[in-house]
Design a protein around this motif. Structure first.
Motif, PDB file in Angstrom:
ATOM      1  N   LYS A 132       0.838  -1.196   0.000  1.00  0.00           N
ATOM      2  CA  LYS A 132       0.000   0.000   0.000  1.00  0.00           C
ATOM      3  C   LYS A 132       0.874   1.247   0.000  1.00  0.00           C
ATOM      4  O   LYS A 132       1.972   1.247   0.538  1.00  0.00           O
ATOM      5  CB  LYS A 132      -0.916  -0.010   1.205  1.00  0.00           C
ATOM      6  CG  LYS A 132      -1.847  -1.199   1.192  1.00  0.00           C
ATOM      7  CD  LYS A 132      -3.050  -0.930   2.002  1.00  0.00           C
ATOM      8  CE  LYS A 132      -3.962  -2.122   1.883  1.00  0.00           C
ATOM      9  NZ  LYS A 132      -5.318  -1.694   1.694  1.00  0.00           N
ATOM     10  N   HIS A 133       0.358   2.303  -0.592  1.00  0.00           N
ATOM     11  CA  HIS A 133       1.098   3.557  -0.684  1.00  0.00           C
ATOM     12  C   HIS A 133       0.524   4.576   0.285  1.00  0.00           C
ATOM     13  O   HIS A 133      -0.689   4.672   0.464  1.00  0.00           O
ATOM     14  CB  HIS A 133       1.031   4.109  -2.107  1.00  0.00           C
ATOM     15  CG  HIS A 133       1.669   3.204  -3.107  1.00  0.00           C
ATOM     16  ND1 HIS A 133       3.031   3.164  -3.303  1.00  0.00           N
ATOM     17  CD2 HIS A 133       1.144   2.285  -3.940  1.00  0.00           C
ATOM     18  CE1 HIS A 133       3.308   2.264  -4.225  1.00  0.00           C
ATOM     19  NE2 HIS A 133       2.186   1.713  -4.630  1.00  0.00           N
ATOM     20  N   VAL A 178      -3.657   6.121   4.232  1.00  0.00           N
ATOM     21  CA  VAL A 178      -3.566   4.972   3.339  1.00  0.00           C
ATOM     22  C   VAL A 178      -4.985   4.675   2.879  1.00  0.00           C
ATOM     23  O   VAL A 178      -5.909   4.600   3.702  1.00  0.00           O
ATOM     24  CB  VAL A 178      -2.949   3.737   4.041  1.00  0.00           C
ATOM     25  CG1 VAL A 178      -3.015   2.516   3.137  1.00  0.00           C
ATOM     26  CG2 VAL A 178      -1.516   4.013   4.452  1.00  0.00           C
ATOM     27  N   ASP A 179      -5.170   4.532   1.578  1.00  0.00           N
ATOM     28  CA  ASP A 179      -6.496   4.298   0.993  1.00  0.00           C
ATOM     29  C   ASP A 179      -7.501   5.346   1.454  1.00  0.00           C
ATOM     30  O   ASP A 179      -8.667   5.059   1.726  1.00  0.00           O
ATOM     31  CB  ASP A 179      -7.005   2.898   1.322  1.00  0.00           C
ATOM     32  CG  ASP A 179      -6.195   1.797   0.649  1.00  0.00           C
ATOM     33  OD1 ASP A 179      -5.552   2.084  -0.379  1.00  0.00           O
ATOM     34  OD2 ASP A 179      -6.200   0.665   1.151  1.00  0.00           O
TER      35      ASP A 179
END
Length: 65
Positions: free
Chosen positions: A2-3, A22-23
């Motif tokens: 995840k970025h 995140v998200d």
């Protein structure tokens, strides 16, 4: 993987500060963030987090092979 995303945080319609997300969800237990910029370099962000007792005693293990 995840970025992370830089999040602008507003409270009561006024800018409150920056955080990490995140998200699209703000990461929990953030204490502060500091953004550093220097000529000819990419900006960096340093974030501090509180660690709860259980998190410090039972960390996950990640193998980078």
């Amino acid at each position: 993987m995840k970025h992370i995303q830089l999040a602008k945080i507003y409270k009561g319609g006024a800018f409150f500060g920056y955080g990490l997300a995140v998200d699209g969800e703000l990461l929990e237990q953030q204490v502060d963030t500091t953004i550093t910029t220097e000529p000819q370099k990419l900006p960096t962000i340093n974030a501090s987090f509180y660690l709860k007792e259980q998190q410090a005693e039972n960390p996950i293990i990640i193998h980078l092979d």
